[in-house]
Each structure stands twice: as structure tokens, then as C-alpha cells.
Design an enzyme around this catalytic site. Sequence first.
Site, short mmCIF file in Angstrom:
data_model
loop_
_atom_site.label_atom_id
_atom_site.label_comp_id
_atom_site.label_asym_id
_atom_site.label_seq_id
_atom_site.Cartn_x
_atom_site.Cartn_y
_atom_site.Cartn_z
N CYS A 1 -6.73 1.01 -0.38
CA CYS A 1 -6.75 0.27 0.87
C CYS A 1 -6.85 -1.21 0.55
CB CYS A 1 -7.94 0.70 1.75
SG CYS A 1 -7.91 -0.11 3.38
N CYS B 1 -0.01 5.49 7.48
CA CYS B 1 -1.35 5.13 7.95
C CYS B 1 -1.25 4.26 9.20
CB CYS B 1 -2.10 4.37 6.84
SG CYS B 1 -3.76 3.87 7.29
N CYS C 1 0.83 -1.21 0.00
CA CYS C 1 0.00 0.00 0.00
C CYS C 1 0.86 1.26 0.00
CB CYS C 1 -0.93 0.00 1.22
SG CYS C 1 -2.01 1.45 1.31
N GLN D 1 -18.78 -9.03 13.67
CA GLN D 1 -17.37 -9.36 13.59
C GLN D 1 -16.78 -8.66 12.37
OE1 GLN D 1 -15.57 -10.95 15.82
NE2 GLN D 1 -17.24 -11.64 17.14
N CYS E 1 -10.95 -10.67 22.29
CA CYS E 1 -10.21 -9.82 21.34
C CYS E 1 -9.01 -9.16 22.02
CB CYS E 1 -11.14 -8.77 20.73
SG CYS E 1 -11.88 -7.64 21.92
N ASP F 1 -18.34 -14.06 25.01
CA ASP F 1 -17.60 -13.21 24.07
C ASP F 1 -17.66 -11.76 24.57
OD1 ASP F 1 -16.33 -12.11 21.90
OD2 ASP F 1 -18.05 -12.24 20.56
N CYS G 1 -2.24 -0.52 9.11
CA CYS G 1 -1.55 -1.78 8.76
C CYS G 1 -0.07 -1.71 9.12
CB CYS G 1 -1.71 -2.07 7.26
SG CYS G 1 -3.40 -2.28 6.72
N PHE H 1 -22.84 -12.16 26.61
CA PHE H 1 -22.42 -11.09 25.73
C PHE H 1 -22.77 -11.49 24.29
CE2 PHE H 1 -19.70 -10.96 29.47
CZ PHE H 1 -19.76 -9.64 29.86
#
Length: 356
Positions: A90, A12, A6, A196, A312, A286, A15, A223
Site C-alpha cells: 500500500c 482496490c 501499486c 485528520q 470535506c 469544520d 486509489c 464542530f
Amino acid sequence: MTNAVCRHFPACGGCRLQDMAPEAYRAHKLAGVCEQLDRTGLAHIALTGPESSPPRTRRRAAFALRHTSSGIVAGFNGWRSHDIIDLQECHILCPALFALLEKLRAHLAAWLPKGKTCDARATLIGDDIDLVLVGGPPLELEQRRQLAALAEKLGVARLGWRKWDRGPTEPVAQLRPLMVTFPHGSVRFPPGGFLQATAEGERALANIAVAATAKDRKIVDLFCGIGTFALSLEPEKQIYAVDGDEAAVAVLREAARANLKAEARNLSGNPLDVLELKGYDAAIIDPPRDGARAQIRQLAKSAVRTIVSISCDAASFARDMKILHDGGYRCESAHVVDQFLWSAHIELAAVAERAG
């Protein structure tokens, strides 16, 4: 090291790991989880994966926008900066989400005053987009008219507004219905709701939960959101789904499945206790990024046979798994799901079973 694909790398903030060779990238994704497990005395938990979503599959994004003297700047914030990278390409976003940026550049100035900023939370549902603008001018009558016209010009299915990031979403314009389909049911997508990050990541996590609870009849889904896991389980399962998000629970109730009960409840402040968990064969949990310490403590004291833990955040995952371990649960492996390609973020799915 390899060359990043990219033009916006590394300015940015999206990433940061795009230039890493595949094996180095894989090792980096696993290293942070291993470190957290080692710290909590759970080094025996083996890691599998990461199972990475392909490029250009991210179906939700938070964009930053500014009305400058030369027009609307739209993209992601720079690395550790409030500067906005005006994205011209992107490699992580679904093409339909990336195309929204050009429409925002063309039309947002009719609502956003010069010199002002706002955020845009966009979620791709099938071929349509749910868009929530955060900040900007107060939502008076004239601004409502402007936003309704903006929704038409942008071609989004629905446009909503929030005063601040964690405030309630106020729907402004609904042009088309938005429905999310899971393996065993469909629900309305609530304004500014949660999915997700990729369809591939969702399937990977749901498949783990489905396989782990295949022999269980009564399952509590903690959750639960709009039903990602509840509506991936076989319809004959008896499911009690709980979440603090009343809008998410409301659309799940509308699924109207005979064996599915959904309740709005703050599980951080008012977790299901041991008595309420009695009789359930399995639990799927979750929680948000900071984990579910209060609820996990109740699960650790319960007689639930199988607990599927989705997370996460490696630190809160390790902490919660340690609580389960100390309560008599055993976990041998955890699967890493990489929905946030080329970033440091990870998802984890692990199955803990009551010893003996």
C-alpha cells in the site's frame, strides 16, 4: 497517463486516480469543486492547491476483514464491491498501519469465527495504534478475554469494539496511554476518536485557521472535535469550543486552559444562535460531510467578522458558502488540501469576511 505504482490497482477501491499524470490529477481534483461553485453562483471564488500529502502518510484507515477457509483476508474493499483486496502493499498508509494487517492475519482468527467478517478502524497516534473492531461476535465474557489477549499479540496501545459502524465504542483493553499533541496543548485520544487523515493535512488546515484569525481575540470553534484548531491557536485567545461528540469534548476540557471553554451540543439540531454568537470576532467551523446548514444560517445573520470554513465535501461547502454570501460575507479564494492521495476526496479551507 502514467503507470500506477501499486500491484492492486485498479481492483482496490482506495486509489482510483493513481494512474493519472500529475497535471491531469491536479485538474481532476479541482474540477469537482469548480463545478459545485459554478452551480451555486460562486464562480468568482478562486481555488489554490491542491496541497497533497506525500505517499505513505495516511495515519487512519478502515480495513475489511474476513475469516476464510485459508485464513484471515485483510485489506480494503474492491472498487464498488464487497470483495476484500488482501493487501500485499500500500502506497498511501503509514508503514506502521500497513504492518498491522499482517498481525491481524496472524492473530484475528482466535476471535473472529470462520466465515464471518468485521471491520477494523485503526488510528496511528505517534508510534502507537488505537484499534476499534466493528462487528464480529457479540461481546460476551469469553470474547472479551479473547480481545484482551488479541490486543497484546497485535501490540496496539488500545483495543475497542463496536457492534455497528456508528455505534458507541466500548473499550476492551488499554495497554498504554494515547496522547495527541497540537501546537498549544495535548489531549487524550478517546477510543475510536477522530483525527485528520494525515499530519500534513492537519497542519495545512490549521495554518489557514491560525493565519485568518491572527488579529482576533474571541473565537468560537464549531464542530471542534478533540481540539485540532482550538489547540493550534495562541493560548491568549479566548476560545469557545463546541461539538456534539461528548467524548471529544470531555478530553478537550481536560486540557484545562484558562481561556478555553468546551461544551457538548448538537449543532445540527441546536445551533448557536445570533445572540450566542454576539461578541465573537471569528468563527472556525469544520462540520461533517453533509455540512452545517442550520449553524451556517445563524452565522450568516451574525456580526462575526471572520468565518473560517473547513469542509470535506465540495457540494455542502458550496451550499454553505452561498448562504454566507447571501448573508453579506465575501470569500475570494478557497484552498484545496489533498489528504486522500489518489482518491476523489478533497478537503477545503476558505475564509469569509463580513462585507463593509
